[in-house]
Design an enzyme around this catalytic site. Structure first.
Site, mmCIF file in Angstrom:
data_model
loop_
_atom_site.group_PDB
_atom_site.id
_atom_site.type_symbol
_atom_site.label_atom_id
_atom_site.label_comp_id
_atom_site.label_asym_id
_atom_site.label_seq_id
_atom_site.Cartn_x
_atom_site.Cartn_y
_atom_site.Cartn_z
ATOM 1 N NE ARG A 1 -1.943 -1.592 3.804
ATOM 2 C CZ ARG A 1 -2.322 -1.984 4.729
ATOM 3 N NH1 ARG A 1 -3.552 -1.264 5.234
ATOM 4 N NH2 ARG A 1 -1.529 -2.306 5.939
ATOM 5 C CE LYS B 1 1.205 -1.845 9.039
ATOM 6 N NZ LYS B 1 0.295 -2.502 9.928
ATOM 7 C CE1 TYR C 1 -5.415 2.911 10.498
ATOM 8 C CE2 TYR C 1 -4.142 2.329 8.400
ATOM 9 C CZ TYR C 1 -5.318 2.511 9.003
ATOM 10 O OH TYR C 1 -6.690 2.303 8.443
ATOM 11 C CG HIS D 1 -0.826 0.160 15.286
ATOM 12 N ND1 HIS D 1 -2.116 0.166 15.938
ATOM 13 C CD2 HIS D 1 -1.020 0.091 13.963
ATOM 14 C CE1 HIS D 1 -3.051 -0.166 14.955
ATOM 15 N NE2 HIS D 1 -2.005 -0.325 13.661
ATOM 16 C CD GLU E 1 -3.290 3.442 15.359
ATOM 17 O OE1 GLU E 1 -2.034 3.496 16.188
ATOM 18 O OE2 GLU E 1 -3.003 3.884 14.213
ATOM 19 C CG ASP F 1 -4.840 -7.334 19.164
ATOM 20 O OD1 ASP F 1 -4.400 -6.235 18.551
ATOM 21 O OD2 ASP F 1 -6.012 -7.357 19.161
#
Length: 373
Positions: free
Chosen positions: A15, A75, A94, A96, A118, A270
């Site tokens: 992506r 990412k 994103y 995280h 997110e 997860d």
């Protein structure tokens, strides 16, 4: 503002953050857009297509980071990119942060502004920048299950479709959110026996309105979960497990209840979360067997459908990027409480409670660091 779009370096990540049409929207508003060389090839977009819409191609990620005020990604950041960061730079992707301690260290040390897709919310307290990838991940997770259960790929040799005279395969989907609806929609459309589980009865009722007749909806309690996994040929997990929880929805011991060599697809992926035996895999080596059960735990399923995923993600994120670029990041954060929910760090201060709790770090609220009364 000056916006840089780097090429994603995660393994098997095809992506890119923006389409050529998205570049045109940014440039029409007076922004400068840099695209790293061949950043869009994995999604079917050439350098020339970006240039035609007003972007400039840069051939070094270091140069792109150095020249850009905003880094627009898909990412999280990787160690190779940490040294490129500079104070005051805006990272929009994103992130995280709770899952990547070293990345959090770098974001705080470099005093960048980190805004995570997110965690951005909308007026319904849902997550609009997770939704497009969640739908693709759920549908993609089922399509991957179709392959994994084939005998030639080590599965039980099932066809996940209605075949006259043959017992239907049983698909259990945990979670009635966007991922779960995507997985259940495809599974039911092919004639499988589908059960959707959730603890949110409102979500179950909403799912019942949109999914085909014949799908079963169950409240997700221990008894129902155990009953379902005993009969399931494919279990698809689509719930995000709170990072601070140490218990599990499906424990290692519960695998003994499942049919031998049946399949778990963990869309949420997860590690040690809802599925105790989940550990992240890649598209290169997507499955492993534990307790006699096949596990598919690829953590970037949408990358397999890169052109669709890139277009969908850009459609969702671009309005927020335009707001940041038009107003400036501080004003945009102060005026938009939903965007502010996505603030991970600001001027060296962690602003995401979840990461602070999991990583045992000090943190402040976004309102505190922005001096919002």
């Amino acid at each position: 503002m000056i916006i840089g779009v780097p090429k994603e370096i995660k393994n098997n990540e095809y992506r890119v953050a923006i389409t050529p049409d998205g570049v045109k929207e940014l440039c029409a508003r007076g922004n400068k857009v840099y695209i790293e060389n061949n950043a869009g090839l994995g999604s079917g977009f050439s350098n020339a297509e970006y240039e035609d819409m007003g972007a400039e191609i840069l051939y070094s990620p270091k140069e792109l980071f150095e020249k850009s005020e905003i880094i627009y990604k898909v990412k999280e950041l990787f160690p190779e990119e940490f040294d490129y960061l500079k104070e005051g730079q805006i990272i929009f992707t994103y992130i995280h942060s709770n899952a990547f301690r070293e990345q959090t260290d770098a974001l705080l040390e470099k005093k960048v502004v980190g805004i995570a897709y997110e965690d951005i919310t909308d007026k319904n307290n849902e997550f609009p920048l997770l939704k497009p990838m969640s739908e693709i991940a759920g549908k993609g997770g089922f399509l991957m299950a179709v392959q994994c259960v084939q005998k030639i790929n080590g599965g039980n040799g099932l066809m996940l479709a209605d075949v006259c005279g043959v017992k239907k395969a049983e698909i259990v989907v945990i979670g009635a959110g966007n991922s779960g609806l995507g997985a259940a929609e495809l599974a039911a459309s092919l004639g499988n026996k589908v059960t959707v589980m959730d603890i949110n009865t409102v979500k179950l009722e909403r799912a019942k309105e949109v999914l085909p007749k014949g799908v079963e909806f169950l409240y997700s309690n221990k008894k129902n979960i155990e009953d379902c996994i005993k009969k399931s040929d494919v279990l698809i997990n689509c719930i995000l497990w709170p990072k601070h929880r140490t218990d599990h929805l499906i424990t290692r011991d519960m695998l003994k209840l499942m049919k031998p060599n049946s399949l778990i697809v963990d869309v949420s992926c997860d590690e040690g979360g809802a599925i105790e035996t989940c550990r992240s895999t890649s598209h290169d080596n997507p499955v492993y067997s534990e307790g006699g059960i096949i596990h598919y735990c690829v953590d970037n399923i949408p990358s397999a459908f890169s052109q669709t995923a890139t277009t969908s993600l850009c459609n969702a994120t671009l309005p927020y990027l335009i707001e940041i670029a038009s107003k400036g990041v501080r004003k945009a954060l102060c005026e938009n409480e939903h965007l502010r929910r996505g603030l991970t760090c600001y001027d060296g201060v962690l602003t995401l409670e979840e990461t602070g709790l999991k990583q045992k770090r000090p943190y402040s609220s976004p309102e505190e660091v922005l001096n919002i009364v």
